[in-house]
Design an enzyme around this catalytic site. Structure first.
Site, PDB file in Angstrom:
ATOM      1  N   SER A  65      16.763   4.052  -2.956  1.00  0.00           N
ATOM      2  CA  SER A  65      16.173   5.392  -3.509  1.00  0.00           C
ATOM      3  C   SER A  65      17.139   6.255  -4.353  1.00  0.00           C
ATOM      4  CB  SER A  65      15.864   6.213  -2.118  1.00  0.00           C
ATOM      5  OG  SER A  65      15.178   5.481  -1.384  1.00  0.00           O
TER       6      SER A  65
HETATM    7  N1  SAH Z   1      16.439   3.214   2.710  1.00  0.00           N
HETATM    8  C1  SAH Z   1      16.756   2.232   1.412  1.00  0.00           C
HETATM    9  C2  SAH Z   1      15.553   2.474   0.522  1.00  0.00           C
HETATM   10  C3  SAH Z   1      14.809   0.986   0.129  1.00  0.00           C
HETATM   11  S1  SAH Z   1      13.342   1.047  -0.582  1.00  0.00           S
HETATM   12  C4  SAH Z   1      17.951   2.484   0.641  1.00  0.00           C
HETATM   13  O1  SAH Z   1      18.741   3.384   1.105  1.00  0.00           O
HETATM   14  O2  SAH Z   1      18.307   1.411  -0.074  1.00  0.00           O
HETATM   15  C5  SAH Z   1      12.213   0.668   1.057  1.00  0.00           C
HETATM   16  C6  SAH Z   1      12.364  -0.455   1.623  1.00  0.00           C
HETATM   17  O3  SAH Z   1      11.324  -0.400   2.680  1.00  0.00           O
HETATM   18  C7  SAH Z   1      12.270  -1.765   0.984  1.00  0.00           C
HETATM   19  O4  SAH Z   1      13.503  -2.526   1.105  1.00  0.00           O
HETATM   20  C8  SAH Z   1      11.249  -2.507   1.828  1.00  0.00           C
HETATM   21  O5  SAH Z   1      11.235  -3.810   1.822  1.00  0.00           O
HETATM   22  C9  SAH Z   1      11.171  -1.807   3.214  1.00  0.00           C
HETATM   23  N2  SAH Z   1       9.801  -2.003   3.839  1.00  0.00           N
HETATM   24  C10 SAH Z   1       8.809  -1.768   3.245  1.00  0.00           C
HETATM   25  N3  SAH Z   1       7.831  -1.822   4.377  1.00  0.00           N
HETATM   26  C11 SAH Z   1       8.462  -2.141   5.500  1.00  0.00           C
HETATM   27  C12 SAH Z   1       8.020  -2.388   6.954  1.00  0.00           C
HETATM   28  N4  SAH Z   1       6.952  -2.470   7.371  1.00  0.00           N
HETATM   29  N5  SAH Z   1       8.986  -2.655   7.717  1.00  0.00           N
HETATM   30  C13 SAH Z   1      10.463  -2.505   7.347  1.00  0.00           C
HETATM   31  N6  SAH Z   1      10.794  -2.339   5.939  1.00  0.00           N
HETATM   32  C14 SAH Z   1       9.969  -2.044   5.183  1.00  0.00           C
END
Ligand code: SAH
Length: 218
Positions: A65
Site C-alpha cells: 500500500s
Molecule cells: N498490508 C499489505 C498490503 C497488501 S495488498 C502491505 O502492507 O503490503 C492486499 C493483500 O491482501 C494482498 O496481498 C492480497 O493477496 C491479500 N488478500 C486479498 N484477499 C484476501 C483474503 N481473503 N485473505 C487474506 N488475504 C487477502
C-alpha cells in the site's frame, strides 16, 4: 551505518515530513513509519522508489500500500501498545511491521502462499514477532479471537460477518473492538470504521476514499 543505509534513513525522514504535510497528525503513527525500513518490503529492483508515496508491485498482482494509506488506516485504527490486532492481507508485511513498531501484538492473514512466506521471512529478519497465517482472511482468525482491532488492507464488497463477530465486546471499562475496512467495488472504496457496541450492535463511520486491490474470498 553504510552510505545506502544513511540514504534510506534520509528518505524515510522526508517521507514522514510529506505525510505530515498531507494531514497525518498522529505522532505515534509518524514515529512508527519513521522507524520501519520500507525498502526491505519491496523487490530490490524497486528500492529506489521505496520512499515515494506510492503503492508498488510485490508480485502475484498485489501491491504494498501507499505510505499515506498505511498511515491513514493505522491512525483510523488507533492501536494502543499490547493490543491484539488482526490484519487481513499481509502482502509485503509492511503494515504489520508498522503495527509492531507501535508495540501491538500483530496477527496477520494472507491468501497468497508466496507472499505469506516472504513477508514472514522479512518480518523475522527485522526482529518482529508476528503471528502470520496463510489462508482466507474473510473468515478472520477464530482461534485467536477476540481482537481489539481488525484492519483489512484489501478492498471489500461488503463487511464479512466473521470479522464483526471476532471484535472484542465492550466491557464496563473498555470500548468494543474496532474494524477498519475499505468498502466498495472495483471503482474504489470508502474507508469505514466499525465499532462493536454490543453483541449484535455496531456503529459505523466513514472516512476518505481509496483504491485497493480486491479482497478475494476463498
Ligand atoms: N498490508 C499489505 C498490503 C497488501 S495488498 C502491505 O502492507 O503490503 C492486499 C493483500 O491482501 C494482498 O496481498 C492480497 O493477496 C491479500 N488478500 C486479498 N484477499 C484476501 C483474503 N481473503 N485473505 C487474506 N488475504 C487477502
Amino acid at each position: 551505518m553504510s552510505d545506502l543505509g544513511r540514504h534510506f534513513r534520509r528518505q524515510r525522514a522526508d517521507l514522514v515530513d510529506e505525510l505530515r504535510e498531507k494531514g497525518i497528525v498522529e505522532e505515534n503513527v509518524l514515529t512508527a513509519i519513521g522507524a520501519v525500513p520500507r525498502e526491505r518490503f519491496v523487490d530490490s529492483a524497486m528500492q529506489a522508489r521505496a520512499y515515494f508515496d506510492q503503492a508498488l508491485p510485490i508480485g502475484n498482482s498485489q501491491t504494498i500500500s501507499q505510505p499515506f494509506t498505511v498511515a491513514y488506516q493505522t491512525a483510523f485504527l488507533d492501536p494502543r501498545p499490547s493490543e491484539r490486532i488482526l490484519e487481513i492481507g499481509t502482502g509485503s508485511g509492511y503494515q504489520a511491521a508498522v503495527l509492531c513498531a507501535m508495540g501491538v501484538r500483530v496477527f496477520t492473514v494472507e491468501r497468497h502462499r508466496a507472499l505469506h512466506e516472504r513477508a514472514r521471512q522479512v518480518l523475522r529478519s527485522l526482529g518482529h514477532r508476528v503471528y502470520a497465517r496463510y489462508g482466507d482472511g474473510t473468515q478472520g482468525w477464530q482461534a485467536q479471537a477476540p481482537f481489539d482491532g481488525i484492519i483489512v488492507t484489501a478492498g471489500a464488497i461488503g463487511v464479512p460477518d466473521p470479522l464483526l463477530m471476532q471484535l472484542a465486546m465492550p466491557t464496563r471499562d473498555r470500548a468494543g473492538g474496532r474494524l477498519v475496512i475499505p468498502v466498495g467495488g472495483g471503482k474504489g472504496q470508502v474507508m469505514k470504521r466499525i465499532i462493536r457496541v454490543g453483541r449484535q450492535d455496531f456503529e459505523a463511520e466513514s472516512g476518505e476514499a481509496f483504491r485497493f486491490v480486491p479482497l478475494v474470498a476463498g
